[in-house]
Design a protein around this motif. Sequence first.
Motif, PDB file in Angstrom:
ATOM      1  N   PRO A 178       4.444   3.877  -2.046  1.00  0.00           N
ATOM      2  CA  PRO A 178       4.062   2.576  -1.478  1.00  0.00           C
ATOM      3  C   PRO A 178       3.858   1.500  -2.548  1.00  0.00           C
ATOM      4  O   PRO A 178       4.114   0.328  -2.305  1.00  0.00           O
ATOM      5  N   HIS A 238      -2.709  -0.759  -1.689  1.00  0.00           N
ATOM      6  CA  HIS A 238      -1.866  -0.938  -0.512  1.00  0.00           C
ATOM      7  C   HIS A 238      -2.535  -0.447   0.767  1.00  0.00           C
ATOM      8  O   HIS A 238      -1.963  -0.510   1.836  1.00  0.00           O
ATOM      9  N   MET A 239      -3.762   0.041   0.640  1.00  0.00           N
ATOM     10  CA  MET A 239      -4.467   0.519   1.827  1.00  0.00           C
ATOM     11  C   MET A 239      -5.676  -0.371   2.104  1.00  0.00           C
ATOM     12  O   MET A 239      -6.247  -0.962   1.195  1.00  0.00           O
ATOM     13  N   PHE A 241      -6.974   2.203  -3.677  1.00  0.00           N
ATOM     14  CA  PHE A 241      -5.533   2.066  -3.478  1.00  0.00           C
ATOM     15  C   PHE A 241      -5.251   0.667  -2.929  1.00  0.00           C
ATOM     16  O   PHE A 241      -5.695   0.340  -1.833  1.00  0.00           O
ATOM     17  N   ARG A 297       2.231   9.100  -0.818  1.00  0.00           N
ATOM     18  CA  ARG A 297       1.254   8.214  -0.187  1.00  0.00           C
ATOM     19  C   ARG A 297       0.653   7.186  -1.129  1.00  0.00           C
ATOM     20  O   ARG A 297       0.037   6.214  -0.691  1.00  0.00           O
ATOM     21  N   VAL A 298       0.772   7.400  -2.437  1.00  0.00           N
ATOM     22  CA  VAL A 298       0.213   6.419  -3.364  1.00  0.00           C
ATOM     23  C   VAL A 298       1.315   5.772  -4.203  1.00  0.00           C
ATOM     24  O   VAL A 298       1.457   4.552  -4.221  1.00  0.00           O
ATOM     25  N   PHE A 311      -8.619   8.356   3.280  1.00  0.00           N
ATOM     26  CA  PHE A 311      -7.589   9.100   2.526  1.00  0.00           C
ATOM     27  C   PHE A 311      -7.960  10.555   2.222  1.00  0.00           C
ATOM     28  O   PHE A 311      -7.215  11.470   2.565  1.00  0.00           O
ATOM     29  N   THR A 351       1.913  14.707  -2.271  1.00  0.00           N
ATOM     30  CA  THR A 351       1.142  13.732  -1.499  1.00  0.00           C
ATOM     31  C   THR A 351       0.883  12.475  -2.322  1.00  0.00           C
ATOM     32  O   THR A 351       1.003  11.358  -1.809  1.00  0.00           O
TER      33      THR A 351
END
Lengths: 379, 295
Positions: free
Chosen positions: B209, A111-112, A109, B205-206, A120, B201
């Motif tokens: 964002p 953005h993480m 991901f 969360r993915v 996650f 989710t």
Amino acid sequence: MAEFGIAAPSVKVAGGKSATATGKSLSVVALRKTYGDVVAVDEASMEIAAGEFVTFLGASGSGKTTTLMMIAGFCEPDSGTITVGDRDVTRLAPQKRNLGFVFQQYLLFPHMTVSENVAFPLTLRGVPKAEIRKRVGETLEIAGLSGFGGRKPRELSGGQQQRVALCRALVYRPPVILMDEPLGALDKKLRDQLQVEIKSIQQELGLTVIYVTHDQEEALVMSDRIAVMRNGLIEQFDTPRELFERPKTPFVADFLGAANFLPGRVEKHTDEHTLVRLDNSSGLLKARRHQLASGTEVKVAVQPGRLRACASDDGFCTGTVETATYVGTLVRAGVRVDGGQAPLLRLEVPAGRGPVAGERVGITADPDDVNLFAGEQGG
Amino acid sequence: MAALTATAPARPRKLLASRKTRVGILYALPVVVYLLVLFVYPIFSTLLLSLKNTDGSLTLHWYADALTGVNLSVLFTTLRISAETAVLSLVFGFVLAQAISRLKPLWAGLAMLVVVVPHFVSALVRTYGWIIMLGDKGLVNETLAWAPGAPFQLLYNELGVVIGTTSMMLPYTVLLLYGVMRGVDRRLLAAAASMGAGRVTIFRRVYLPLVGPGLASAGLLSFILSLGYYITPALMGGPNQTMIATLINQQVTKENQWNGAAAQGVILLVLTLAGLLLVKAVSSLGASRKKRNAS
């Protein structure tokens, strides 16, 4: 769950399998998938033991990826069942299967941070924060990524990104981890290094891994067992050694061993050996005993490395060396067999004792290294 | 060329640079003249106008006037309607872009055409179209004639204005969001699913964002564009929906009050610039993050 055996590599037992295996067994029964008229996977069945590293090996279109996708739940089989441990997951959505998946394109991901990526799956499972921090730290350490937790995926090299993806798939200890050509996007050197790393992590943690690749060497290096796939069928599911030494089909002999094929006919049997008369050759070839009736037309398969050059009357056939290429430790020779048609017989012999171009040689092989396939078997 | 100048001795390089500069000035001249005459001069004369008293002395009187009483409430109305428009066009734009981004390329192209083509029709025509649709005897009220409370008042109030402006802004938000959504790697969502994430989710969360920066700039863009909107609010709103652009028009055409209009124009300009700076800040935040990640 508490036995996540990182601190105790001593649990390793003979056969490379961990005594505290976190992986579970997986069984696939008569799995079938068609796309229109094309049969992508045809009645594939296999039993994979807990803690086993299994590779699906095949060219593109062989059905290896489709099989993996059906196990992961990204694509639904027409028929058949998939069982993880003792739980039937055939019709479950991917997120309900609790499997791990490592993709060729990493798919971190963006953005993480690295830590957030690895955390996650744990946050999804409602693991307490302190526990998450501990397990993310431990997992990153296994993969040699301590200190990279705060970085974003794009700040890492391809190899590092794939290590993070691996961490993300194994941090929640899924019963089975699926890997779809995870090293396909990396260069050779990095690939070799990561093969060893993945294998050692798998052994240390006792993970059940199903790995998809088209790279034979990779499959041989990493796998406990390999399923060689072609046209939606599993040609042979065996240990690397068995596949290499005792291929069940000409395809496997060719695909893994790059074997030479010679046409012939079974002449007779002795107690230990089957004798084959090669077409266009007066010599008799001694193979280990095969269950084939005398007179059966056969294909003789011998790997280039298992053929030897000898004095011209000692071999099962004779020929003239046409090419001899020095490749470091080996000499690769092409021999024109007397009376035989193209292609050239390929030999790999240790350098120094190698034949030279133009030389007359006999060809011989250890009977144990000779595989026979009945004529009607496709090649 | 760059390598050549870098390795050349200092003196010729200087010469080259200065000749380049002179040629550059020559090329830039038409643009400079154009901007001076059509952009800088009008803006400065407006600024000057807004600061000039009737007797020619400098004053802030017009600004005080523009920021008190009815004028201030008009300013607030403008901000409120623009915000409502931004939120609604963002919501509808998101849903539309989301649906279009899931279509096959051919259908997606056609759908985008349907979204964008109305934009080529004059805003005046489209506004009258809405008035016909939303009137007491319009299509909407005829269809809903059975409902209690019909006919509904859909025109000459804030609802009417917001319906109108939102429809005008929609192509912008859809275009912007569509681009952002196409850029999201769908396999990331599959990856999240493989780890056990459910649809909600994954979205929260993915997906969100990843499209977040696009949402922010689309929202701000439609907010800014709404600030200066004139035709639609003037035709579809009532007296309570007077927006700043309408007020400026009234002052100039009906009251011949150029100084007050100029002050309000400058205020509108400042608000717009502030919004644009915000857009730039948001997008450069995303860009710098990307840049940092790429290196």
